[in-house]
Design a protein around this motif. Structure first.
Motif, PDB file in Angstrom:
ATOM      1  N   GLY A 155       0.791  -1.225   0.000  1.00 19.89           N
ATOM      2  CA  GLY A 155       0.000   0.000   0.000  1.00 19.89           C
ATOM      3  C   GLY A 155       0.820   1.269   0.000  1.00 19.89           C
ATOM      4  N   ASN A 156       0.110   2.377   0.169  1.00 19.88           N
ATOM      5  CA  ASN A 156       0.708   3.717   0.176  1.00 19.88           C
ATOM      6  C   ASN A 156      -0.141   4.569   1.114  1.00 19.88           C
ATOM      7  OD1 ASN A 156       1.588   6.331  -0.313  1.00 19.88           O
ATOM      8  ND2 ASN A 156       1.854   6.008  -2.504  1.00 19.88           N
ATOM      9  N   THR A 157       0.420   4.980   2.238  1.00 17.48           N
ATOM     10  CA  THR A 157      -0.354   5.718   3.236  1.00 17.48           C
ATOM     11  C   THR A 157      -0.516   7.190   2.885  1.00 17.48           C
ATOM     12  OG1 THR A 157       1.636   6.069   4.578  1.00 17.48           O
ATOM     13  CG2 THR A 157       0.272   4.162   5.115  1.00 17.48           C
ATOM     14  N   HIS A 158      -0.075   7.592   1.704  1.00 13.49           N
ATOM     15  CA  HIS A 158      -0.271   8.971   1.249  1.00 13.49           C
ATOM     16  C   HIS A 158      -0.786   9.003  -0.187  1.00 13.49           C
ATOM     17  CE1 HIS A 158       1.365  11.924   4.271  1.00 13.49           C
ATOM     18  NE2 HIS A 158       1.452  10.762   4.873  1.00 13.49           N
ATOM     19  N   LEU A 159      -1.783   8.174  -0.462  1.00 13.98           N
ATOM     20  CA  LEU A 159      -2.395   8.155  -1.784  1.00 13.98           C
ATOM     21  C   LEU A 159      -3.878   7.835  -1.616  1.00 13.98           C
ATOM     22  CD1 LEU A 159      -0.950   6.376  -4.948  1.00 13.98           C
ATOM     23  CD2 LEU A 159      -3.366   6.792  -4.601  1.00 13.98           C
ATOM     24  N   GLY A 160      -4.727   8.760  -2.080  1.00 10.03           N
ATOM     25  CA  GLY A 160      -6.160   8.538  -1.955  1.00 10.03           C
ATOM     26  C   GLY A 160      -6.948   9.566  -2.739  1.00 10.03           C
ATOM     27  N   GLY A 161      -8.235   9.632  -2.456  1.00  8.40           N
ATOM     28  CA  GLY A 161      -9.108  10.573  -3.141  1.00  8.40           C
ATOM     29  C   GLY A 161      -8.682  12.016  -2.985  1.00  8.40           C
ATOM     30  N   ASP A 162      -8.076  12.351  -1.838  1.00  7.34           N
ATOM     31  CA  ASP A 162      -7.543  13.713  -1.640  1.00  7.34           C
ATOM     32  C   ASP A 162      -6.549  14.071  -2.738  1.00  7.34           C
ATOM     33  OD1 ASP A 162      -9.030  13.898   0.634  1.00  7.34           O
ATOM     34  OD2 ASP A 162      -7.350  13.976   2.038  1.00  7.34           O
ATOM     35  N   ASP A 163      -5.756  13.084  -3.136  1.00 11.78           N
ATOM     36  CA  ASP A 163      -4.737  13.335  -4.154  1.00 11.78           C
ATOM     37  C   ASP A 163      -5.366  13.515  -5.528  1.00 11.78           C
ATOM     38  OD1 ASP A 163      -2.086  12.819  -2.552  1.00 11.78           O
ATOM     39  OD2 ASP A 163      -3.450  11.210  -2.014  1.00 11.78           O
ATOM     40  N   PHE A 164      -6.504  12.858  -5.778  1.00 12.95           N
ATOM     41  CA  PHE A 164      -7.252  13.115  -7.009  1.00 12.95           C
ATOM     42  C   PHE A 164      -7.718  14.574  -7.016  1.00 12.95           C
ATOM     43  CE2 PHE A 164      -8.915   8.458  -7.609  1.00 12.95           C
ATOM     44  CZ  PHE A 164      -7.603   8.025  -7.660  1.00 12.95           C
ATOM     45  N   ASP A 165      -8.246  15.028  -5.867  1.00 15.13           N
ATOM     46  CA  ASP A 165      -8.701  16.422  -5.756  1.00 15.13           C
ATOM     47  C   ASP A 165      -7.553  17.390  -6.036  1.00 15.13           C
ATOM     48  OD1 ASP A 165     -11.030  15.214  -4.915  1.00 15.13           O
ATOM     49  OD2 ASP A 165     -10.770  15.734  -2.800  1.00 15.13           O
ATOM     50  N   ARG A 166      -6.384  17.058  -5.515  1.00 12.13           N
ATOM     51  CA  ARG A 166      -5.232  17.959  -5.675  1.00 12.13           C
ATOM     52  C   ARG A 166      -4.820  18.112  -7.128  1.00 12.13           C
ATOM     53  NH1 ARG A 166      -1.446  16.071  -0.600  1.00 12.13           N
ATOM     54  NH2 ARG A 166      -2.778  16.948   1.035  1.00 12.13           N
ATOM     55  N   GLN A 167      -4.968  17.047  -7.888  1.00 10.49           N
ATOM     56  CA  GLN A 167      -4.639  17.146  -9.308  1.00 10.49           C
ATOM     57  C   GLN A 167      -5.533  18.190  -9.982  1.00 10.49           C
ATOM     58  OE1 GLN A 167      -2.024  15.397 -10.838  1.00 10.49           O
ATOM     59  NE2 GLN A 167      -1.603  14.962  -8.691  1.00 10.49           N
ATOM     60  N   ILE A 168      -6.804  18.210  -9.604  1.00 13.26           N
ATOM     61  CA  ILE A 168      -7.723  19.216 -10.163  1.00 13.26           C
ATOM     62  C   ILE A 168      -7.380  20.602  -9.637  1.00 13.26           C
ATOM     63  CG2 ILE A 168     -10.138  19.908 -10.368  1.00 13.26           C
ATOM     64  CD1 ILE A 168     -10.931  16.980  -9.991  1.00 13.26           C
ATOM     65  N   VAL A 169      -7.066  20.691  -8.336  1.00 10.70           N
ATOM     66  CA  VAL A 169      -6.696  21.982  -7.736  1.00 10.70           C
ATOM     67  C   VAL A 169      -5.464  22.565  -8.424  1.00 10.70           C
ATOM     68  CG1 VAL A 169      -5.797  23.090  -5.650  1.00 10.70           C
ATOM     69  CG2 VAL A 169      -7.749  21.542  -5.490  1.00 10.70           C
ATOM     70  N   GLN A 170      -4.466  21.716  -8.670  1.00  8.45           N
ATOM     71  CA  GLN A 170      -3.247  22.196  -9.324  1.00  8.45           C
ATOM     72  C   GLN A 170      -3.534  22.671 -10.745  1.00  8.45           C
ATOM     73  OE1 GLN A 170      -0.554  18.878  -8.923  1.00  8.45           O
ATOM     74  NE2 GLN A 170      -0.162  19.278  -6.755  1.00  8.45           N
ATOM     75  N   LEU A 171      -4.430  21.972 -11.445  1.00  7.56           N
ATOM     76  CA  LEU A 171      -4.828  22.393 -12.788  1.00  7.56           C
ATOM     77  C   LEU A 171      -5.500  23.765 -12.723  1.00  7.56           C
ATOM     78  CD1 LEU A 171      -5.328  21.767 -15.841  1.00  7.56           C
ATOM     79  CD2 LEU A 171      -7.514  20.754 -15.131  1.00  7.56           C
ATOM     80  N   MET A 172      -6.423  23.942 -11.780  1.00 13.45           N
ATOM     81  CA  MET A 172      -7.119  25.216 -11.629  1.00 13.45           C
ATOM     82  C   MET A 172      -6.137  26.329 -11.261  1.00 13.45           C
ATOM     83  SD  MET A 172     -10.801  24.436  -9.817  1.00 13.45           S
ATOM     84  CE  MET A 172     -10.188  23.531  -8.421  1.00 13.45           C
ATOM     85  N   ALA A 173      -5.222  26.052 -10.343  1.00 15.93           N
ATOM     86  CA  ALA A 173      -4.257  27.067  -9.908  1.00 15.93           C
ATOM     87  C   ALA A 173      -3.403  27.554 -11.076  1.00 15.93           C
ATOM     88  CB  ALA A 173      -3.370  26.497  -8.805  1.00 15.93           C
ATOM     89  N   LYS A 174      -2.969  26.605 -11.910  1.00 12.52           N
ATOM     90  CA  LYS A 174      -2.144  26.968 -13.067  1.00 12.52           C
ATOM     91  C   LYS A 174      -2.933  27.823 -14.052  1.00 12.52           C
ATOM     92  CE  LYS A 174       0.669  24.816 -16.697  1.00 12.52           C
ATOM     93  NZ  LYS A 174       1.133  23.529 -17.282  1.00 12.52           N
ATOM     94  N   GLU A 175      -4.179  27.430 -14.306  1.00 16.65           N
ATOM     95  CA  GLU A 175      -4.996  28.176 -15.263  1.00 16.65           C
ATOM     96  C   GLU A 175      -5.384  29.556 -14.722  1.00 16.65           C
ATOM     97  OE1 GLU A 175      -6.983  24.406 -17.684  1.00 16.65           O
ATOM     98  OE2 GLU A 175      -8.216  25.561 -16.283  1.00 16.65           O
ATOM     99  N   ILE A 176      -5.653  29.646 -13.427  1.00 15.82           N
ATOM    100  CA  ILE A 176      -5.979  30.954 -12.819  1.00 15.82           C
ATOM    101  C   ILE A 176      -4.770  31.884 -12.892  1.00 15.82           C
ATOM    102  CG2 ILE A 176      -6.512  32.097 -10.624  1.00 15.82           C
ATOM    103  CD1 ILE A 176      -8.322  29.666  -9.985  1.00 15.82           C
ATOM    104  N   GLN A 177      -3.593  31.312 -12.658  1.00 14.95           N
ATOM    105  CA  GLN A 177      -2.364  32.117 -12.750  1.00 14.95           C
ATOM    106  C   GLN A 177      -2.171  32.637 -14.177  1.00 14.95           C
ATOM    107  OE1 GLN A 177       0.181  32.892 -10.289  1.00 14.95           O
ATOM    108  NE2 GLN A 177       0.801  34.252 -11.949  1.00 14.95           N
ATOM    109  N   ASN A 178      -2.395  31.778 -15.160  1.00 11.21           N
ATOM    110  CA  ASN A 178      -2.177  32.159 -16.552  1.00 11.21           C
ATOM    111  C   ASN A 178      -3.241  33.132 -17.059  1.00 11.21           C
ATOM    112  OD1 ASN A 178       0.079  30.522 -16.656  1.00 11.21           O
ATOM    113  ND2 ASN A 178      -1.023  28.764 -17.511  1.00 11.21           N
ATOM    114  N   GLN A 179      -4.501  32.882 -16.698  1.00 16.45           N
ATOM    115  CA  GLN A 179      -5.597  33.693 -17.230  1.00 16.45           C
ATOM    116  C   GLN A 179      -5.812  35.004 -16.476  1.00 16.45           C
ATOM    117  OE1 GLN A 179      -9.231  31.361 -17.611  1.00 16.45           O
ATOM    118  NE2 GLN A 179      -8.060  29.536 -18.203  1.00 16.45           N
ATOM    119  N   PHE A 180      -5.595  34.960 -15.146  1.00 20.63           N
ATOM    120  CA  PHE A 180      -5.944  36.118 -14.321  1.00 20.63           C
ATOM    121  C   PHE A 180      -4.735  36.726 -13.599  1.00 20.63           C
ATOM    122  CE2 PHE A 180      -9.657  33.376 -14.642  1.00 20.63           C
ATOM    123  CZ  PHE A 180     -10.671  34.267 -14.979  1.00 20.63           C
TER     124      PHE A 180
END
Length: 607
Positions: free
Chosen positions: A214-239
């Motif tokens: 297993g991996n004690t630092h891998l879960g649904g939270d990390d799926f959310d973070r992938q989306i958050v990082q995508l949003m952060a990058k796009e917000i930085q570029n667009q705004f």
């Protein structure tokens, strides 16, 4: 025996369950809701837990704590790559992570205890009786420190933790009780913050864990973070807006990402809309399932790889698995189900609510311990090997990883030098051949009376209880003196370190064995040199000068060779000295026999 409830103390959500007759049931609140969000929010008047705390995520972000399970048993250094994701302040005290709330600091077990108290109160209200005992589940890959931290949380909450049970194992208990399955089972557990895969054998009411990974630092939270990082990058570029400077915005992004992930389990596309600070307007984006799956595919692939590791450790192929059970909310993700179906070549079981199945299994284990469930037995395993440091820095493993627990192992050792007054018992965890490459768990001394090397007999005993917690004892068999230690390691073993122990053992296996053989050869060289020099001084007068010179030359080669790293070169020097000193050894043996038989009657020798 008093009732023992089962608790799933999760990263994202927690639940409590009990046995009603022979069936486990999850306990709801007054509104019928069974899930308690694993969130604690600190207010002026105290703290709130669960749904009330979740409402504070944006308006009281810096004092609202979530995902505390990710910090259990860890130090601040272990979390350095995650600090940016949490709006509350993390610090460190005595190598333990703490959460700073105003002028107060709370450890992860203390925060977790607040969640446990809420579950305890819910159970007491529902059942109408005091609840003092619980079975609490943990990820199978939790190390000793993380398990101990979980037990500490239970104790702080006023609960006697009757047993710590691995989450996948608990899920199999619930599944076995409800469906009476027999055969080989793979339990794939992907929760909010952790992942486990366990391979179990079910037969005649016995649940035997064959292997776990297993991996004690891998879960649904990390799926959310992938989306958050995508949003952060796009917000930085667009705004041209740095989201890290706006705590409330980050929380909104996290909540929006979680909602998008949930929508994409059933919908092909979802709309994300976020109002931005500094009068920047609104960020909007259509996120489709294909884009989302591209973001998380590497994470899901990691879980599949670990499934293959577990199968390999169990000595099985995917085709031999009879059933695959899916556990944890993140297993609702279509990509997860598709990749696991492909890996195991069968459709995984999703008929039990993946959010509830761990708590239900914990309740079953509570029923077993309380005597209410008679026809079931749980046999779990330890995830990493345990041993002690031997002469020259080698590791003597007493308990191998994936050994069924509870278990016990003992070995007898001796000293390597004359007149030793103590031996150091250095307890190690890991898969490498040398002590320096493994994790140090504990160290203690056993006093000894002075004696020749090899004379003392020291028994070392390893005992792992059903919670996976280790106790080590050492005893001088001649004097009876003993020392023992409950291994409660300092918090700080990262998940990367745990996985690294196993991966390094594979990667460096050949080099490790070669180095171990070299160390063992040097130990033999030291003993041989010492014995040869001693006997040569005593018997030199009876040997030819040429023979003495030959032995001296072989001794010189032995000393000159000792610094070599190739064990074959070292072994050659040992063999050459043994050959040169063969006659010397025979002479010495003859003299020892004559001395032993001198002035003895034949009857005394024969008897």
């Amino acid at each position: 025996m008093s009732r023992i409830v089962g608790i799933d103390l999760g990263t994202t959500n927690s639940l409590v369950a009990y046995m009603e007759g022979d069936q486990p049931r999850v306990i709801p609140n007054a509104e019928g809701r069974v899930i308690v969000p694993s969130i604690v929010s600190f207010l002026e008047t105290g703290y709130v837990v669960g749904d009330s705390a979740k409402e504070q995520l944006i308006t009281n972000a810096e004092k609202t704590v979530y995902s505390i399970k990710r910090f259990m048993g860890l130090g601040l250094q272990d979390l350095r790559h995650e600090l940016q994701y949490f709006p509350y302040t993390l610090a460190e005290q005595n190598s333990v992570v703490t959460v700073q709330i105003g002028s107060n600091e709370f450890t992860p077990p203390e925060i977790s205890a607040m969640i446990l108290k809420e579950l305890k109160k819910r159970a007491e209200t529902f059942l109408g009786e005091p609840i003092t005992q619980a079975v609490i589940t943990v990820p199978a890959y939790f190390n000793d420190a993380q398990r101990q931290a979980t037990k500490d949380a239970g104790r702080i909450a006023g609960l006697h933790v009757a047993r710590i049970v691995n989450e996948p194992t608990a899920a199999s208990l619930a599944h076995g009780l409800q469906h009476k399955q027999q055969g080989l089972i793979a339990v794939y557990d992907l929760g909010g913050g952790t992942f486990d895969i366990s391979i179990l054998k079910l037969k005649d009411g016995i649940f035997e864990v064959l292997a776990t990974n297993g991996n004690t630092h891998l879960g649904g939270d990390d799926f959310d973070r992938q989306i958050v990082q995508l949003m952060a990058k796009e917000i930085q570029n667009q705004f041209e807006l740095d989201v890290t400077q706006h705590v409330a915005l980050i929380q909104n992004m996290r909540i929006a990402a979680e909602a998008a992930k949930c929508h994409l389990t059933s919908d092909e596309t979802t709309l994300i809309a976020l109002p931005l600070p500094e009068e920047k307007g609104t960020y909007t984006r259509d996120l489709n399932r294909t884009d989302f799956e591209a973001l998380i595919k590497e994470l899901v692939t990691d879980t599949v790889v670990r499934c293959h590791f577990a199968l390999s450790d169990a000595g099985l192929s995917a085709s031999e698995i009879d059933n695959v059970i899916m556990v944890g909310g993140a297993t609702r993700t279509p990509l997860v189900r598709q990749m696991i179906e492909k890996a195991f070549k069968r459709v995984p079981h999703t008929d039990i609510n993946p959010d509830e199945v761990v708590a239900l299994g914990a309740a079953v284990q509570g029923g077993i311990l309380a005597g209410g469930v008679q026809d079931m037995l749980l046999l779990d395993v330890t995830p990493l090997s345990l041993g002690i440091e031997g002469l020259g820095g080698t590791v003597n493993s007493l308990i191998r990883r994936n050994t069924t627990i509870p278990t016990q192992a003992k070995e007898v050792y001796t000293t390597s030098a004359d007149n030793q007054t103590a031996v150091v018992i250095h307890v190690l965890q890991g898969e490498r051949e040398l002590a320096k490459d493994n994790r140090s768990l504990a160290q203690f001394n056993l006093p000894l009376p002075p004696a020749p090397a090899g004379f003392p007999r020291i028994e070392v005993n390893f005992m792992i209880d059903a919670n996976g917690i280790l106790k080590v004892a050492a005893r001088d068999l001649q004097t009876g003196q003993s020392q023992s230690v409950d291994v409660k390691p300092s918090y700080g073993l990262t998940d990367d370190a745990v996985e690294g122990m196993i991966q390094d053992s594979i990667k460096f296996a050949e080099a490790d064995v070669a180095e171990r053989l070299a160390i063992e050869a040097r130990n033999e060289m030291d003993a041989l040199e010492k014995a040869t020099v001693k006997i040569l001084a005593e018997e030199k007068g009876v040997l030819e000068e040429s023979e003495c010179n030959q032995i001296e030359q072989a001794l010189k080669v032995l000393r000159d060779t000792r610094g070599q790293s190739d064990h074959r070169v070292l072994r050659k020097a040992i063999d050459e000295l043994n050959s040169a000193a063969k006659h010397l050894a025979e002479v010495a043996m003859d003299h020892q026999l004559k001395a032993a038989l001198e002035n003895k009657k034949v009857s005394e020798v024969i008897s």
